[in-house]
Design a protein around this motif. Structure first.
Motif, mmCIF file in Angstrom:
data_model
loop_
_atom_site.group_PDB
_atom_site.id
_atom_site.type_symbol
_atom_site.label_atom_id
_atom_site.label_comp_id
_atom_site.label_asym_id
_atom_site.label_seq_id
_atom_site.Cartn_x
_atom_site.Cartn_y
_atom_site.Cartn_z
ATOM 1 N N PRO A 155 0.867 -1.364 -0.099
ATOM 2 C CA PRO A 155 -0.105 -0.011 -0.053
ATOM 3 C C PRO A 155 0.873 1.209 0.096
ATOM 4 N N LEU A 156 1.989 1.249 0.595
ATOM 5 C CA LEU A 156 2.775 2.580 0.535
ATOM 6 C C LEU A 156 3.255 2.830 -0.762
ATOM 7 N N ASP A 157 3.615 1.914 -1.692
ATOM 8 C CA ASP A 157 3.798 2.255 -2.877
ATOM 9 C C ASP A 157 2.708 2.751 -3.700
ATOM 10 N N LEU A 158 1.409 2.571 -3.299
ATOM 11 C CA LEU A 158 0.242 3.135 -3.917
ATOM 12 C C LEU A 158 -0.449 4.487 -3.353
ATOM 13 N N GLY A 159 0.511 4.807 -2.423
ATOM 14 C CA GLY A 159 0.129 6.236 -2.078
ATOM 15 C C GLY A 159 -0.199 6.303 -0.466
ATOM 16 N N ALA A 160 -0.609 4.991 0.035
ATOM 17 C CA ALA A 160 -0.927 5.121 1.423
ATOM 18 C C ALA A 160 0.252 5.767 2.291
ATOM 19 N N ASP A 161 -0.247 6.125 3.579
ATOM 20 C CA ASP A 161 0.885 6.574 4.423
ATOM 21 C C ASP A 161 1.073 5.585 5.816
ATOM 22 N N ILE A 162 0.406 4.755 5.777
ATOM 23 C CA ILE A 162 0.675 3.885 7.058
ATOM 24 C C ILE A 162 0.018 2.341 6.606
ATOM 25 N N VAL A 163 0.591 1.514 6.893
ATOM 26 C CA VAL A 163 0.203 -0.080 6.649
ATOM 27 C C VAL A 163 0.056 -0.736 7.938
ATOM 28 N N LEU A 164 -1.067 -1.555 8.171
ATOM 29 C CA LEU A 164 -1.227 -2.164 9.336
ATOM 30 C C LEU A 164 -0.954 -3.609 8.933
ATOM 31 N N HIS A 165 -0.602 -4.377 9.801
ATOM 32 C CA HIS A 165 -0.629 -6.117 9.764
ATOM 33 C C HIS A 165 -1.102 -6.712 11.119
ATOM 34 N N SER A 166 -1.948 -7.652 10.891
ATOM 35 C CA SER A 166 -1.966 -8.586 12.063
ATOM 36 C C SER A 166 -1.122 -9.561 11.767
ATOM 37 N N LEU A 167 0.039 -9.585 12.415
ATOM 38 C CA LEU A 167 1.349 -10.501 12.085
ATOM 39 C C LEU A 167 0.925 -11.890 12.401
ATOM 40 N N THR A 168 -0.007 -12.115 13.172
ATOM 41 C CA THR A 168 -0.865 -13.566 13.655
ATOM 42 C C THR A 168 -1.086 -14.258 12.208
ATOM 43 N N LYS A 169 -1.338 -13.580 11.206
ATOM 44 C CA LYS A 169 -1.743 -14.266 9.976
ATOM 45 C C LYS A 169 -0.478 -14.383 9.036
ATOM 46 N N PHE A 170 -0.379 -14.093 7.768
ATOM 47 C CA PHE A 170 0.579 -14.583 6.868
ATOM 48 C C PHE A 170 1.997 -14.528 7.208
ATOM 49 N N ILE A 171 2.348 -13.339 8.007
ATOM 50 C CA ILE A 171 3.672 -12.873 8.092
ATOM 51 C C ILE A 171 4.322 -14.165 9.245
ATOM 52 N N ASN A 172 3.581 -14.126 10.185
ATOM 53 C CA ASN A 172 3.955 -15.242 11.258
ATOM 54 C C ASN A 172 3.856 -16.619 10.505
ATOM 55 N N GLY A 173 2.712 -16.717 10.136
ATOM 56 C CA GLY A 173 2.212 -17.785 8.978
ATOM 57 C C GLY A 173 1.942 -19.344 9.808
ATOM 58 N N HIS A 174 2.591 -19.558 11.044
ATOM 59 C CA HIS A 174 2.236 -20.779 11.496
ATOM 60 C C HIS A 174 1.157 -21.049 12.706
ATOM 61 N N ALA A 175 0.495 -20.172 12.712
ATOM 62 C CA ALA A 175 -0.650 -20.042 13.872
ATOM 63 C C ALA A 175 -0.322 -20.476 15.413
ATOM 64 N N ASP A 176 1.143 -19.845 15.511
ATOM 65 C CA ASP A 176 1.562 -19.946 16.928
ATOM 66 C C ASP A 176 1.870 -18.738 17.686
ATOM 67 N N VAL A 177 1.632 -17.662 17.062
ATOM 68 C CA VAL A 177 1.923 -16.350 17.841
ATOM 69 C C VAL A 177 0.689 -15.376 17.488
ATOM 70 N N VAL A 178 0.495 -14.456 18.290
ATOM 71 C CA VAL A 178 -0.306 -13.368 18.019
ATOM 72 C C VAL A 178 0.469 -11.993 17.846
ATOM 73 N N GLY A 179 0.241 -11.144 17.098
ATOM 74 C CA GLY A 179 1.186 -9.907 16.880
ATOM 75 C C GLY A 179 0.742 -9.083 16.076
ATOM 76 N N GLY A 180 1.139 -7.859 15.848
ATOM 77 C CA GLY A 180 0.590 -6.692 15.002
ATOM 78 C C GLY A 180 1.666 -5.950 14.846
ATOM 79 N N ALA A 181 1.626 -4.902 13.673
ATOM 80 C CA ALA A 181 2.545 -4.159 13.324
ATOM 81 C C ALA A 181 2.090 -2.951 12.402
ATOM 82 N N LEU A 182 2.660 -1.710 12.691
ATOM 83 C CA LEU A 182 2.416 -0.451 11.873
ATOM 84 C C LEU A 182 3.751 -0.379 10.876
ATOM 85 N N ILE A 183 3.576 0.265 9.855
ATOM 86 C CA ILE A 183 4.762 0.066 9.091
ATOM 87 C C ILE A 183 4.459 1.915 8.404
ATOM 88 N N VAL A 184 5.619 2.739 8.391
ATOM 89 C CA VAL A 184 5.257 3.983 8.204
ATOM 90 C C VAL A 184 6.332 4.197 7.070
#
Ligand SMILES: Cc1ncc(COP(=O)(O)O)c(C=O)c1O
Length: 393
Positions: free
Chosen positions: A194-223
């Motif tokens: 999204p930042l490449d498309l003009g957004a200012d901040i990206v949010l992720h639930s890291l719990t999902k694809f980025i961790n990917g193994h259903a064993d952690v809950v986490g989140g992130a904001l990227i600026v």
């Protein structure tokens, strides 16, 4: 050594690595709550921000920092902040940008609790929220008011798989000086930045694809910029929504194989969506990789692939859907998504049960909608599981 121009997988493997004095190939887990200052002057300089270093794990920690740098590299941002959960990130985002008398515009079908905290909590502090179908950029422009301080979109949405044109919404928002934040959880940075498309901040639930193994809950904001980083980081630290170093290590490890997992799950999902669409017991399938998706063209333009999330309805409505969910054997009946394992769930009675029936109707979360998160198992096995479950209806 990787850099900004390195390929995605090179960054996924190497970005953010923290070099210790022993030459450890992976960033160690700095399981410490506090850090010893060399002397009083050093401590004072760290607190004043005159020198880089670590003070206290709620404020920062080398393992967490390692993950944050990797996330920033994957989303083409300048920096990132990790949180205890995706909702910790959502809360910090809203608390950083919204105050008494302010207004936010958000996607009607945004993740249930993201809408819930605006309706149940921020409303108590005088923050007004307008939920609209952000897939219509003109509706976004119509909803903008003098006090609008943030536009928060989710694309594709959970679980209705509706897309919003990030580039168009960002262009409109920026004309009014309003920042745009995008929940990119469903695509992951492999498929959409999204930042490449003009957004200012990206949010992720890291719990999902980025961790990917259903064993952690986490989140992130990227600026994109230092000022926004500081603003969000302060909220994270004041609210105590920080990640734990061990948790950060697991996500840092999971992220290294992100594209391998996302692309394999996507390959499976394309086959499964086409198969479901042809199945006589299936009423409809919503998946951005199908020509029947109303925003197929936008998906082609905005995303590098349709991903592995879909929703569908079976003939016979809710009762038939419940029979299907009770009959699957390989797919697990569980909430969450984006892991290596295939998951199935019923949003109206599970993830989105907390919304009012009106809010669910506005978001398009009908009672028969089943959400399917395709994993990386052999596609023949997932299809066989669905076939035997559909036969039982
Ligand atoms: C799209 C989306 N955003 C945010 C969240 C919240 O993340 P977490 O559960 O890590 O707090 C979720 C969780 O399901 C989600 O699906």
């Amino acid at each position: 050594m990787e850099n900004n121009k390195s390929g995605f997988d090179t960054r996924a493997v190497h970005a953010g690595d923290f070099k210790d004095q022993f030459g450890a190939v992976v960033t160690p887990i700095y399981q410490t709550s506090t850090f010893e200052f060399r002397n009083a002057e050093h401590g004072a300089r760290l607190f004043a921000g005159e020198e880089e270093g670590f003070i206290y794990t709620r404020i920062g920690n080398p393992t967490i920092r390692s993950l944050e740098k990797k996330l920033a590299a994957l989303e083409n941002g300048t920096d990132a902040i990790a949180f205890a959960s995706g909702m910790g990130a959502v809360s910090a985002l809203f608390a950083s940008f919204l105050g008494q008398g302010d207004h936010i515009i958000s996607t009607a079908a945004v993740y249930g609790p993201s809408r819930g905290i605006l309706e149940s909590y921020f409303s108590r502090f005088g923050v007004a929220a307008t939920f609209i179908d952000t897939s219509d950029p003109f509706a976004v422009e119509r909803a903008i008011a003098n006090n609008t301080k943030l536009i928060y979109i989710e694309t594709p949405t959970n679980p209705t798989i509706k897309l919003t044109d990030i580039e168009q919404v960002a262009a409109i928002a920026h004309q009014y000086g309003i920042p745009v934040a995008v929940d990119n959880t469903f695509s992951s940075p492999v498929l959409q930045n999204p930042l490449d498309l003009g957004a200012d901040i990206v949010l992720h639930s890291l719990t999902k694809f980025i961790n990917g193994h259903a064993d952690v809950v986490g989140g992130a904001l990227i600026v994109k910029d230092e000022e926004t980083y500081k603003r969000l980081h302060k909220t994270m630290a004041y609210f105590g929504a920080n990640m734990d170093p061990h948790q950060a290590y697991l996500v840092y490890r999971g992220a290294k194989t992100l594209s391998l997992r996302v692309l394999k799950a996507q390959e499976n999902a394309i086959t499964i969506a086409r198969w479901l669409e042809e199945h006589p017991k299936v009423e409809w399938v919503r998946y951005p990789g199908l020509e029947s998706h109303p925003q197929y063209e936008l998906a082609q333009r905005q995303m590098r692939g349709p991903g592995s999330m879909m929703s569908f309805g079976v003939k016979g409505g809710l009762q038939a859907g419940k029979k299907l969910m009770d009959s699957v054997q390989l797919a697990k009946l569980a909430v969450s998504l984006g892991g290596v394992e295939t998951l199935i769930q019923h949003p109206a009675s599970m993830t989105h049960a907390g919304l009012t029936p009106e809010a669910r109707a506005q978001a398009g979360i009908t009672d028969e909608l089943i959400r399917f998160s395709v994993g990386i198992e052999d596609v023949e096995d997932i299809l066989a599981d669905l076939e035997q479950a559909l036969e039982k209806i």
